[in-house]
Structures are given as structure tokens and as C-alpha cells.
Motif scaffolding. Structure first.
Motif, PDB file in Angstrom:
ATOM      1  N   TYR A 196       0.824  -1.208   0.000  1.00 48.34           N
ATOM      2  CA  TYR A 196       0.000   0.000   0.000  1.00 48.34           C
ATOM      3  C   TYR A 196       0.858   1.257   0.000  1.00 48.34           C
ATOM      4  N   SER A 197       1.905   1.289   0.821  1.00 49.35           N
ATOM      5  CA  SER A 197       2.738   2.496   0.873  1.00 49.35           C
ATOM      6  C   SER A 197       3.487   2.707  -0.439  1.00 49.35           C
ATOM      7  N   ALA A 198       3.948   1.625  -1.069  1.00 45.53           N
ATOM      8  CA  ALA A 198       4.629   1.768  -2.362  1.00 45.53           C
ATOM      9  C   ALA A 198       3.672   2.294  -3.425  1.00 45.53           C
ATOM     10  N   LEU A 199       2.452   1.751  -3.456  1.00 45.81           N
ATOM     11  CA  LEU A 199       1.470   2.217  -4.437  1.00 45.81           C
ATOM     12  C   LEU A 199       0.996   3.630  -4.116  1.00 45.81           C
ATOM     13  N   HIS A 200       0.956   3.970  -2.829  1.00 47.96           N
ATOM     14  CA  HIS A 200       0.556   5.331  -2.448  1.00 47.96           C
ATOM     15  C   HIS A 200       1.585   6.353  -2.921  1.00 47.96           C
ATOM     16  N   ARG A 201       2.855   5.978  -2.894  1.00 49.68           N
ATOM     17  CA  ARG A 201       3.912   6.869  -3.399  1.00 49.68           C
ATOM     18  C   ARG A 201       3.814   7.038  -4.916  1.00 49.68           C
ATOM     19  N   LEU A 202       3.322   6.013  -5.600  1.00 45.26           N
ATOM     20  CA  LEU A 202       3.163   6.068  -7.051  1.00 45.26           C
ATOM     21  C   LEU A 202       1.808   6.629  -7.464  1.00 45.26           C
ATOM     22  N   GLU A 203       1.040   7.136  -6.526  1.00 51.55           N
ATOM     23  CA  GLU A 203      -0.352   7.522  -6.757  1.00 51.55           C
ATOM     24  C   GLU A 203      -0.576   8.269  -8.067  1.00 51.55           C
ATOM     25  N   GLY A 204       0.188   9.284  -8.329  1.00 54.39           N
ATOM     26  CA  GLY A 204       0.006  10.060  -9.546  1.00 54.39           C
ATOM     27  C   GLY A 204       0.476   9.329 -10.791  1.00 54.39           C
ATOM     28  N   LYS A 205       1.416   8.404 -10.637  1.00 50.99           N
ATOM     29  CA  LYS A 205       2.005   7.708 -11.773  1.00 50.99           C
ATOM     30  C   LYS A 205       1.345   6.370 -12.075  1.00 50.99           C
ATOM     31  N   VAL A 206       0.483   5.897 -11.182  1.00 51.70           N
ATOM     32  CA  VAL A 206      -0.136   4.579 -11.339  1.00 51.70           C
ATOM     33  C   VAL A 206      -0.899   4.471 -12.646  1.00 51.70           C
ATOM     34  N   TYR A 207      -1.435   5.573 -13.103  1.00 50.48           N
ATOM     35  CA  TYR A 207      -2.250   5.541 -14.325  1.00 50.48           C
ATOM     36  C   TYR A 207      -1.433   5.788 -15.585  1.00 50.48           C
ATOM     37  N   ASN A 208      -0.120   5.852 -15.469  1.00 46.11           N
ATOM     38  CA  ASN A 208       0.729   5.940 -16.663  1.00 46.11           C
ATOM     39  C   ASN A 208       0.704   4.606 -17.403  1.00 46.11           C
ATOM     40  N   ARG A 209       1.007   4.654 -18.663  1.00 47.49           N
ATOM     41  CA  ARG A 209       0.861   3.482 -19.525  1.00 47.49           C
ATOM     42  C   ARG A 209       1.650   2.258 -19.042  1.00 47.49           C
ATOM     43  N   ALA A 210       2.889   2.449 -18.598  1.00 48.21           N
ATOM     44  CA  ALA A 210       3.714   1.310 -18.173  1.00 48.21           C
ATOM     45  C   ALA A 210       3.115   0.616 -16.960  1.00 48.21           C
ATOM     46  N   TYR A 211       2.618   1.384 -16.022  1.00 47.36           N
ATOM     47  CA  TYR A 211       2.042   0.799 -14.812  1.00 47.36           C
ATOM     48  C   TYR A 211       0.671   0.183 -15.073  1.00 47.36           C
ATOM     49  N   LEU A 212      -0.049   0.729 -16.054  1.00 52.65           N
ATOM     50  CA  LEU A 212      -1.359   0.164 -16.406  1.00 52.65           C
ATOM     51  C   LEU A 212      -1.206  -1.270 -16.893  1.00 52.65           C
ATOM     52  N   ARG A 213      -0.162  -1.521 -17.662  1.00 55.29           N
ATOM     53  CA  ARG A 213       0.054  -2.873 -18.189  1.00 55.29           C
ATOM     54  C   ARG A 213       0.320  -3.875 -17.072  1.00 55.29           C
ATOM     55  N   LEU A 214       0.902  -3.415 -15.975  1.00 54.37           N
ATOM     56  CA  LEU A 214       1.206  -4.299 -14.850  1.00 54.37           C
ATOM     57  C   LEU A 214       0.030  -4.461 -13.897  1.00 54.37           C
ATOM     58  N   GLY A 215      -1.029  -3.699 -14.094  1.00 54.14           N
ATOM     59  CA  GLY A 215      -2.211  -3.804 -13.244  1.00 54.14           C
ATOM     60  C   GLY A 215      -2.112  -3.032 -11.943  1.00 54.14           C
ATOM     61  N   PHE A 216      -1.150  -2.104 -11.845  1.00 55.66           N
ATOM     62  CA  PHE A 216      -0.987  -1.325 -10.612  1.00 55.66           C
ATOM     63  C   PHE A 216      -2.196  -0.458 -10.332  1.00 55.66           C
ATOM     64  N   ASP A 217      -2.876   0.004 -11.385  1.00 51.23           N
ATOM     65  CA  ASP A 217      -4.032   0.869 -11.181  1.00 51.23           C
ATOM     66  C   ASP A 217      -5.156   0.134 -10.449  1.00 51.23           C
ATOM     67  N   ILE A 218      -5.422  -1.097 -10.847  1.00 52.73           N
ATOM     68  CA  ILE A 218      -6.488  -1.871 -10.213  1.00 52.73           C
ATOM     69  C   ILE A 218      -6.126  -2.188  -8.765  1.00 52.73           C
TER      70      ILE A 218
END
Length: 137
Positions: free
Chosen positions: A52-74
Motif C-alpha cells: 500500500y505504501s509503495a502504491l501510495h507513493r506512485l499515486e500520480g504515476k499509477v495511471y501511466n501506460r507502463a504501470y497500467l500494463r502491470l495492473g498497478f491501477d487496479i
């Protein structure tokens, strides 16, 4: 709103009491064998908190294309409570139970139903409360 907060505090206390009662009970019944379960439960909690803390730090970047492919947004939306309490709790429980699934140890059916399953469920509930999510239970 005050009533909802009071219920939330009440359920946090009960989650802590039940979680530690299960750990103590398992230690009394199974002795040293319970130490592995305690370590696995704490590892599940730590895994959820770190994720959760790692994803919270990426909050603004989670919806970037590279992270979308990994499913970080969901995963971020589940852990931050944007998709509903039941789906969020399910996701936390799956991540919490991951160390138990990877441990490759035999657990008797009695041990599983009496201690392992209740410990993972109350631990996931406790972890959910610890992170103080926006979604209400």
C-alpha cells in the motif's frame, strides 16, 4: 457520522482482541508449531502495508501506460478503497494469505479451520483498519 466512527473504533478493538486471542490460543494448543503461523501472519500484514505504501507513493504515476500494463491501477484502487469494501477486503485478504500459501507446510483441517482461516481474516480486517482507508466497512 459520529455513530459510524464509534462502530469503527469498536470493530478495531474487537479485531485486535480476536487477532491476538487467536495467536495466543494457537500457541497454547499447538506449541512451537504456532510460531510459524505467527510469523506468516505478521509477514502478511507487513506485505500489505509495504504494498500500500509503495502504491501510495506512485499515486500520480499509477495511471501511466507502463504501470497500467502491470495492473498497478487496479491494485491501487482496491487497496485504497475506491472499488467498495467487499472487493477491497478480498484483495487485502488475498495479499495477507500469500505467505501462508507460499509456506508449503501441511496444516491439519482442524488447525486450518480453527486458527489459520480466522487468523488471516481478522488480520486482514485489522490491516484494513490500520491503513485508515477512505472506504467504510
Amino acid at each position: 457520522m459520529v455513530m459510524r466512527e464509534a462502530i469503527g473504533e469498536h470493530s478495531k478493538r474487537w479485531a485486535v482482541i480476536v487477532f491476538f486471542s487467536l495467536i495466543v490460543g494457537e500457541g497454547i494448543v499447538y506449541g512451537f508449531e504456532a510460531a510459524e503461523s505467527i510469523v506468516l501472519a505478521l509477514a502478511g500484514m507487513l506485505l500489505n502495508l509495504l504494498l500500500y505504501s509503495a502504491l501510495h507513493r506512485l499515486e500520480g504515476k499509477v495511471y501511466n501506460r507502463a504501470y497500467l500494463r502491470l495492473g498497478f491501477d487496479i491494485l491501487y484502487e482496491f487497496l485504497s478503497g475506491k472499488r467498495g469494501a467487499v472487493r477491497q477486503f478480498w484483495d487485502i485478504w488475498v495479499v495477507f494469505a500469500l505467505p501462508f500459501a507460499l509456506s508449503k507446510r501441511y496444516v491439519s483441517p482442524t488447525h486450518f479451520w480453527a486458527f489459520t482461516l480466522p487468523t488471516t481474516l481478522t488480520g486482514a480486517l485489522l490491516t484494513r483498519h490500520m491503513l485508515n482507508w477512505k472506504g467504510e466497512m
